[in-house]
Design an enzyme around this catalytic site. Sequence first.
Site, short mmCIF file in Angstrom:
data_model
loop_
_atom_site.label_atom_id
_atom_site.label_comp_id
_atom_site.label_asym_id
_atom_site.label_seq_id
_atom_site.Cartn_x
_atom_site.Cartn_y
_atom_site.Cartn_z
CG ASP A 1 34.18 29.31 33.13
OD1 ASP A 1 33.15 28.63 33.33
OD2 ASP A 1 34.50 30.30 33.80
CG HIS B 1 5.20 23.29 58.97
ND1 HIS B 1 4.96 24.41 58.20
CD2 HIS B 1 4.76 23.59 60.23
CE1 HIS B 1 4.39 25.34 58.96
NE2 HIS B 1 4.26 24.88 60.19
C1 LIG Z 1 33.32 37.18 40.35
C2 LIG Z 1 32.89 35.79 39.96
C3 LIG Z 1 31.95 35.13 40.71
C4 LIG Z 1 31.54 33.84 40.35
N1 LIG Z 1 30.61 33.21 41.12
C5 LIG Z 1 30.22 31.97 40.77
C6 LIG Z 1 29.27 31.28 41.55
O1 LIG Z 1 28.77 31.78 42.56
N2 LIG Z 1 28.92 30.02 41.18
C7 LIG Z 1 29.45 29.44 40.05
O2 LIG Z 1 29.10 28.31 39.75
N3 LIG Z 1 30.34 30.08 39.30
C8 LIG Z 1 30.74 31.32 39.62
N4 LIG Z 1 31.68 31.95 38.87
C9 LIG Z 1 32.20 31.26 37.67
C10 LIG Z 1 33.25 30.22 38.06
O3 LIG Z 1 34.30 30.85 38.73
C11 LIG Z 1 33.74 29.51 36.81
O4 LIG Z 1 32.64 28.99 36.10
C12 LIG Z 1 34.68 28.38 37.16
O5 LIG Z 1 35.80 28.85 37.86
C13 LIG Z 1 35.13 27.67 35.88
O6 LIG Z 1 35.99 26.64 36.21
P1 LIG Z 1 37.12 26.15 35.19
O7 LIG Z 1 37.83 25.03 35.87
O8 LIG Z 1 36.53 25.92 33.86
O9 LIG Z 1 38.08 27.39 35.01
P2 LIG Z 1 38.87 28.31 36.04
O10 LIG Z 1 38.30 28.27 37.39
O11 LIG Z 1 39.00 29.62 35.35
O12 LIG Z 1 40.29 27.62 36.14
C14 LIG Z 1 41.18 27.63 35.06
C15 LIG Z 1 42.57 27.55 35.61
O13 LIG Z 1 43.45 27.32 34.54
C16 LIG Z 1 44.66 28.05 34.75
N5 LIG Z 1 45.29 28.20 33.45
C17 LIG Z 1 44.83 28.90 32.38
N6 LIG Z 1 45.64 28.71 31.32
C18 LIG Z 1 46.63 27.87 31.74
C19 LIG Z 1 47.73 27.30 31.10
N7 LIG Z 1 48.00 27.51 29.81
N8 LIG Z 1 48.54 26.49 31.83
C20 LIG Z 1 48.29 26.26 33.15
N9 LIG Z 1 47.24 26.77 33.79
C21 LIG Z 1 46.40 27.56 33.09
C22 LIG Z 1 44.18 29.33 35.40
O14 LIG Z 1 45.22 29.92 36.14
C23 LIG Z 1 43.04 28.84 36.27
O15 LIG Z 1 43.50 28.53 37.58
C24 LIG Z 1 32.11 33.23 39.21
C25 LIG Z 1 33.08 33.88 38.46
C26 LIG Z 1 33.47 35.15 38.83
C27 LIG Z 1 34.53 35.85 38.01
#
Ligand SMILES: Cc1cc2nc3c(=O)[nH]c(=O)nc-3n(C[C@H](O)[C@H](O)[C@H](O)COP(=O)(O)OP(=O)(O)OC[C@H]3O[C@@H](n4cnc5c(N)ncnc54)[C@H](O)[C@@H]3O)c2cc1C
Length: 464
Positions: free
Chosen positions: A310, A443
């Site tokens: 993200d 099917h």
């Molecule tokens: C309500 C909701 C529903 C969703 N449903 C879906 C779905 O059905 N399917 C789907 O594919 N996606 C879904 N998503 C999106 C999905 O959650 C994200 O795309 C995914 O979590 C991204 O993964 P990531 O590892 O990039 O980041 P994240 O999951 O955001 O993880 C980042 C982590 O980094 C940690 N962090 C941040 N800064 C620091 C730092 N400086 N030091 C240490 N730790 C840190 C945070 O605490 C977090 O745990 C949804 C999102 C939301 C909000």
Amino acid sequence: MAETFDLVVVGGGPGGYVAAIRASQLKMKVALVERENLGGICLNWGCIPTKALLRASEINHLLHSLDAYGFAADNVRFDFAKVVKRSRAVAGQLSGGVKHLLKKNKVTVFDGQGALAGPGKLKVTKDGKPVAELAAKHIILATGARARVLPGMEPDGKLIWSYREAMTPAALPKKIIVMGSGAIGSEFASFYLNMGAEVTLIEVMDRILPVEDAEISAFVHKAFVGQGMKVITNARVQGVRKGADSITAIVEANGKVQDITADKLISAVGIVGNVENLGLEGTKVEVDRTHVKTDPMGRTGEPGVYAIGDLTGAPWLAHKASHEGIICVEAIAGLHPHPMDVLNIPGCTYCRPQVASVGLTEARAKEAGHEVRVGRFPFIGNGKAIAMGEPEGFVKTVFDAKTGELLGAHMVGPEVTEMIQGYGIARTLESTEAELMHTVFPHPTVSEAMHESVLDAYGRVIHI
Ligand SMILES: Cc1cc2nc3c(=O)[nH]c(=O)nc-3n(C[C@H](O)[C@H](O)[C@H](O)COP(=O)(O)OP(=O)(O)OC[C@H]3O[C@@H](n4cnc5c(N)ncnc54)[C@H](O)[C@@H]3O)c2cc1C
């Protein structure tokens, strides 16, 4: 003295923890820094807890449709606190699972906030106090994103909810306004509606689920309205007025301003990357608004610093984050992974009816200069969907008229979030209509509608 690793990953979401495990498989000495919960937003505040809630609302809907299946039950009721508790328990179980997986893969986990502290260095702090100093040739930033906040409409936990509060309500509100009809907004709107709340869904664009194919958006709009939801498109929330126990949104739509009052307003208006306090200042890491810019292997402008998930921008999806993590780690290890093809990333929305898609919409395909052939097949022509009592929806496939390449597939209806992967594999294999038509579908399954949609594009549909 800094503790030295081959790779340090900052953030334990589906991007970060998957990258860490893959790196461990490739014999790297790996550390992962997480400041909150392992599993990130996805497991703790996103994909998983929302699906647990949506399961409850599906069950509630089913229990109120028993007559159609020949059943009767009196006094059907639910304990809302238990519904929420179950969702949190599911999230907790999976977060615990990630802890176990990291341990099994010998990834050292640091509990704290990570920030770059010079080339190849990272400092970890907890509550402002130093926890560790780490050194690594490679550092992957996987810090994710958070909800975008509109000025004057900041979530206050009481009347205005972000997704976190919307996921952990103390009680079921009677009336809810959902601002924003992307996947997150539409899922919450659907959840609350199917649990019995009165829901108004407000979208600034001219249609809900604006990234989906226009026909899919139109179908879901009609289905939501048919279920009793109020849906307003081309509408902007200009501001809010807060009462003691209610909130009024001032909504401008098609030149008219109206007040809409509810118990709660859920703000679901987008995502911003977590780029702050990462020590990016003075580095060559480029940030475009709130997202880190990378090359297709996740490399930023700063040697040895990478970004995935993200944090690097749309589509904000867990499987995109994980796949980017794997590509990035394999490139670091000197393998030659295929770069991500963003058109091969499926997107799913778990509202009722479900929505799933991969590749180009019909409009985008035309904009890209393709002459298209389009197939459609409604679930009312599918035996299994009728047997299940869920014949609403359709499958739409978009082909390049000249080459037969499957450019995109768009589905709305029963179990489509489980089925879209069939088209995902077809796109990865660069399949044409010929292979898809030649594929034998079991099917009776709802997946037969996928076959029929392809057949329809070529004038060979059987069951309609
Ligand atoms: C309500 C909701 C529903 C969703 N449903 C879906 C779905 O059905 N399917 C789907 O594919 N996606 C879904 N998503 C999106 C999905 O959650 C994200 O795309 C995914 O979590 C991204 O993964 P990531 O590892 O990039 O980041 P994240 O999951 O955001 O993880 C980042 C982590 O980094 C940690 N962090 C941040 N800064 C620091 C730092 N400086 N030091 C240490 N730790 C840190 C945070 O605490 C977090 O745990 C949804 C999102 C939301 C909000």
